[in-house]
Design a protein around this motif. Structure first.
Motif, PDB file in Angstrom:
ATOM      1  N   ALA A  80      32.982  21.857 -11.671  1.00  0.00           N
ATOM      2  CA  ALA A  80      31.980  22.649 -11.048  1.00  0.00           C
ATOM      3  C   ALA A  80      31.141  22.174  -9.753  1.00  0.00           C
ATOM      4  O   ALA A  80      30.988  23.113  -8.797  1.00  0.00           O
ATOM      5  N   SER A  81      31.213  20.785  -9.654  1.00  0.00           N
ATOM      6  CA  SER A  81      30.567  20.135  -8.334  1.00  0.00           C
ATOM      7  C   SER A  81      31.546  20.609  -7.160  1.00  0.00           C
ATOM      8  O   SER A  81      31.048  20.842  -6.143  1.00  0.00           O
ATOM      9  N   GLY A  82      32.724  20.682  -7.472  1.00  0.00           N
ATOM     10  CA  GLY A  82      33.769  20.662  -6.374  1.00  0.00           C
ATOM     11  C   GLY A  82      33.624  22.537  -6.054  1.00  0.00           C
ATOM     12  O   GLY A  82      33.719  22.727  -4.785  1.00  0.00           O
ATOM     13  N   ASP A  83      33.505  23.159  -6.924  1.00  0.00           N
ATOM     14  CA  ASP A  83      33.381  24.661  -6.853  1.00  0.00           C
ATOM     15  C   ASP A  83      32.178  24.849  -5.603  1.00  0.00           C
ATOM     16  O   ASP A  83      32.269  25.763  -4.859  1.00  0.00           O
ATOM     17  N   GLU A  84      31.077  24.092  -6.318  1.00  0.00           N
ATOM     18  CA  GLU A  84      29.718  24.302  -5.474  1.00  0.00           C
ATOM     19  C   GLU A  84      29.932  23.587  -3.911  1.00  0.00           C
ATOM     20  O   GLU A  84      29.448  24.469  -2.899  1.00  0.00           O
ATOM     21  N   LEU A  85      30.884  22.629  -3.606  1.00  0.00           N
ATOM     22  CA  LEU A  85      31.009  22.405  -2.397  1.00  0.00           C
ATOM     23  C   LEU A  85      32.164  23.401  -1.749  1.00  0.00           C
ATOM     24  O   LEU A  85      31.783  23.704  -0.315  1.00  0.00           O
ATOM     25  N   VAL A  86      33.068  23.969  -2.337  1.00  0.00           N
ATOM     26  CA  VAL A  86      33.852  24.993  -1.817  1.00  0.00           C
ATOM     27  C   VAL A  86      33.022  26.148  -1.189  1.00  0.00           C
ATOM     28  O   VAL A  86      33.165  26.770  -0.207  1.00  0.00           O
ATOM     29  N   ALA A  87      31.998  26.703  -2.023  1.00  0.00           N
ATOM     30  CA  ALA A  87      30.999  27.651  -1.712  1.00  0.00           C
ATOM     31  C   ALA A  87      30.262  27.249  -0.473  1.00  0.00           C
ATOM     32  O   ALA A  87      30.386  27.969   0.550  1.00  0.00           O
ATOM     33  N   PHE A  88      29.763  25.967  -0.357  1.00  0.00           N
ATOM     34  CA  PHE A  88      29.083  25.858   0.673  1.00  0.00           C
ATOM     35  C   PHE A  88      29.967  25.766   1.956  1.00  0.00           C
ATOM     36  O   PHE A  88      29.802  26.030   3.080  1.00  0.00           O
ATOM     37  N   LEU A  89      31.145  24.858   1.798  1.00  0.00           N
ATOM     38  CA  LEU A  89      32.140  24.978   3.020  1.00  0.00           C
ATOM     39  C   LEU A  89      32.553  26.398   3.584  1.00  0.00           C
ATOM     40  O   LEU A  89      32.839  26.646   4.755  1.00  0.00           O
ATOM     41  N   THR A  90      32.491  27.285   2.385  1.00  0.00           N
ATOM     42  CA  THR A  90      33.038  28.514   3.293  1.00  0.00           C
ATOM     43  C   THR A  90      31.846  29.233   3.994  1.00  0.00           C
ATOM     44  O   THR A  90      32.159  30.026   4.969  1.00  0.00           O
ATOM     45  N   CYS A  91      30.819  29.083   3.504  1.00  0.00           N
ATOM     46  CA  CYS A  91      29.401  29.394   4.282  1.00  0.00           C
ATOM     47  C   CYS A  91      29.510  28.869   5.478  1.00  0.00           C
ATOM     48  O   CYS A  91      29.156  29.737   6.814  1.00  0.00           O
ATOM     49  N   THR A  92      29.916  27.733   5.885  1.00  0.00           N
ATOM     50  CA  THR A  92      29.744  27.057   7.043  1.00  0.00           C
ATOM     51  C   THR A  92      31.048  27.238   7.912  1.00  0.00           C
ATOM     52  O   THR A  92      30.966  26.769   8.998  1.00  0.00           O
ATOM     53  N   GLY A  93      32.037  27.868   7.435  1.00  0.00           N
ATOM     54  CA  GLY A  93      33.346  28.020   8.024  1.00  0.00           C
ATOM     55  C   GLY A  93      34.240  26.756   8.150  1.00  0.00           C
ATOM     56  O   GLY A  93      35.069  26.927   8.774  1.00  0.00           O
ATOM     57  N   LEU A  94      33.796  25.886   7.244  1.00  0.00           N
ATOM     58  CA  LEU A  94      34.713  24.677   7.243  1.00  0.00           C
ATOM     59  C   LEU A  94      35.783  24.612   5.992  1.00  0.00           C
ATOM     60  O   LEU A  94      36.625  23.869   5.773  1.00  0.00           O
ATOM     61  N   HIS A  95      35.831  25.720   5.277  1.00  0.00           N
ATOM     62  CA  HIS A  95      36.786  25.707   3.996  1.00  0.00           C
ATOM     63  C   HIS A  95      38.104  26.493   4.616  1.00  0.00           C
ATOM     64  O   HIS A  95      37.993  27.280   5.330  1.00  0.00           O
ATOM     65  N   SER A  96      39.311  25.749   4.339  1.00  0.00           N
ATOM     66  CA  SER A  96      40.641  26.337   4.584  1.00  0.00           C
ATOM     67  C   SER A  96      41.606  25.512   3.781  1.00  0.00           C
ATOM     68  O   SER A  96      41.050  24.685   2.712  1.00  0.00           O
ATOM     69  N   ASN A  97      42.708  25.819   3.898  1.00  0.00           N
ATOM     70  CA  ASN A  97      43.901  25.104   3.180  1.00  0.00           C
ATOM     71  C   ASN A  97      43.964  23.565   3.525  1.00  0.00           C
ATOM     72  O   ASN A  97      44.638  23.077   2.890  1.00  0.00           O
ATOM     73  N   LEU A  98      43.038  23.058   4.440  1.00  0.00           N
ATOM     74  CA  LEU A  98      42.950  21.810   4.544  1.00  0.00           C
ATOM     75  C   LEU A  98      42.116  21.004   3.488  1.00  0.00           C
ATOM     76  O   LEU A  98      42.140  19.739   3.702  1.00  0.00           O
ATOM     77  N   ILE A  99      41.336  21.828   2.965  1.00  0.00           N
ATOM     78  CA  ILE A  99      40.531  21.194   1.664  1.00  0.00           C
ATOM     79  C   ILE A  99      41.370  21.153   0.553  1.00  0.00           C
ATOM     80  O   ILE A  99      41.600  22.140  -0.006  1.00  0.00           O
ATOM     81  N   GLN A 100      41.908  19.921  -0.122  1.00  0.00           N
ATOM     82  CA  GLN A 100      42.803  19.977  -1.063  1.00  0.00           C
ATOM     83  C   GLN A 100      41.943  19.804  -2.443  1.00  0.00           C
ATOM     84  O   GLN A 100      40.711  19.515  -2.394  1.00  0.00           O
ATOM     85  N   ARG A 101      42.277  20.184  -3.663  1.00  0.00           N
ATOM     86  CA  ARG A 101      41.721  20.056  -4.876  1.00  0.00           C
ATOM     87  C   ARG A 101      42.400  19.073  -5.846  1.00  0.00           C
ATOM     88  O   ARG A 101      43.582  19.250  -5.802  1.00  0.00           O
ATOM     89  N   ASP A 102      41.819  18.262  -6.513  1.00  0.00           N
ATOM     90  CA  ASP A 102      42.130  17.203  -7.354  1.00  0.00           C
ATOM     91  C   ASP A 102      42.065  17.437  -8.726  1.00  0.00           C
ATOM     92  O   ASP A 102      41.020  17.900  -9.182  1.00  0.00           O
ATOM     93  N   GLU A 103      43.056  17.656  -9.625  1.00  0.00           N
ATOM     94  CA  GLU A 103      42.974  17.917 -11.059  1.00  0.00           C
ATOM     95  C   GLU A 103      42.274  16.927 -11.860  1.00  0.00           C
ATOM     96  O   GLU A 103      41.966  17.120 -12.978  1.00  0.00           O
TER      97      GLU A 103
END
Length: 287
Positions: free
Chosen positions: A50-73
């Motif tokens: 959930a904390s990572g989902d919040e960061l993804v939402a933030f990075l998306t809003c700032t234009g910094l989210h892309s396929n260069l942001i990996q997710r760890d299971e």
């Protein structure tokens, strides 16, 4: 065409008591670069939580989210506890291991490194082997400006790692305490230490930030100095990141007046200390 910069390393939450804000030195640099007209990208790894989902939402809003942001299971998103002393200087409690300890150098990341005009990276994310190896792969594959932001957070570093990264960098930034710790040598004065350091690692530019006392820069055989600006400090989080972003933006723009560039970087860093958090919006006319 706008210059491209790839910022490599940690993205995380900085927790100030009950409040938390997105942070991590490389991401802070990327956000400040974007405020200065640079096409900055962020590459890192965050948890599938959930904390990572919040960061993804933030990075998306700032234009910094892309396929260069990996997710760890398996490894969690990092949350750092920030403690401020009486002078509003920040200290950090950093958990380990976390998701950005496991960055993988995949095809998308290597392609982005090859296309970038500069790579900005720090020492903190290199505390574990996997992320350290990923960074060295990117440096092997690219031929751009390499900017090393020394960020010593005991016990999260080894001297051999710092030395290896310093040897691969054209530009290196550290604070005065880090410079004294890393450089050592036979000279008592800081300028003598920087000359000795440069002879070992052959950097083009060495930057030492000094907090309220400004900064000292060695560049192509000459020293430049700024005495700092007197401001009312709210907190120091992100000040060094904004300084570095300003300096890198100037270098990429072909700025040859290093004193003027240093003055500008100090002004931006000083402004950031007057605001809460690492990434305040710049007032009109600051840049």
């Amino acid at each position: 065409m706008a210059n491209k910069v790839l910022c490599f390393g940690e993205v995380l939450w900085d927790a100030f008591g009950d409040e938390k804000k997105p942070g991590g030195a490389p991401m802070n640099v990327a956000r400040h670069l974007r405020q200065q007209g640079i096409d900055a990208q962020m590459t890192s790894r965050i948890g599938a939580d959930a904390s990572g989902d919040e960061l993804v939402a933030f990075l998306t809003c700032t234009g910094l989210h892309s396929n260069l942001i990996q997710r760890d299971e398996e490894l969690p998103t990092c949350e750092v506890t920030v403690q401020l002393d009486e002078q509003n200087q920040a200290a950090y409690i950093i958990p380990q291991p976390v998701s950005w300890d496991n960055v993988q150098a995949d095809a998308a990341m290597i392609a982005a490194a090859k296309q970038a005009d500069a790579i900005v990276f720090g020492s903190l994310a290199c505390r574990e082997y996997n992320t350290r190896a990923a960074l060295h792969t990117l440096l092997d594959e690219s031929h751009n400006l390499r900017v090393f932001d020394v960020n010593l957070r005991p016990p999260h570093y080894e001297l051999t790692t710092i030395e290896a990264l310093a040897a691969r960098s054209q530009v290196i930034k550290m604070n005065e305490e880090e410079a004294v710790m890393l450089i050592g040598g036979s000279h008592d004065d800081l300028r003598g230490k920087l000359i000795e350091f440069q002879k070992t690692y052959h950097n083009q530019t060495i930057i030492v930030t000094r907090g309220a006392e400004g900064a000292l820069v060695w560049h192509d055989g000459r020293f430049y100095e700024h005495a700092g600006q007197q401001v009312q400090v709210v907190d120091t989080v992100g000040a060094g990141d904004s300084f570095l972003a300003t300096f890198v933006a100037g270098l990429l723009a072909g700025q040859t007046d290093i004193q003027k560039l240093l003055n500008k970087a100090c002004a931006v860093g000083a402004y950031v200390t007057t605001q809460r958090g690492a990434n305040p919006a710049y007032p009109e006319g600051l840049i």
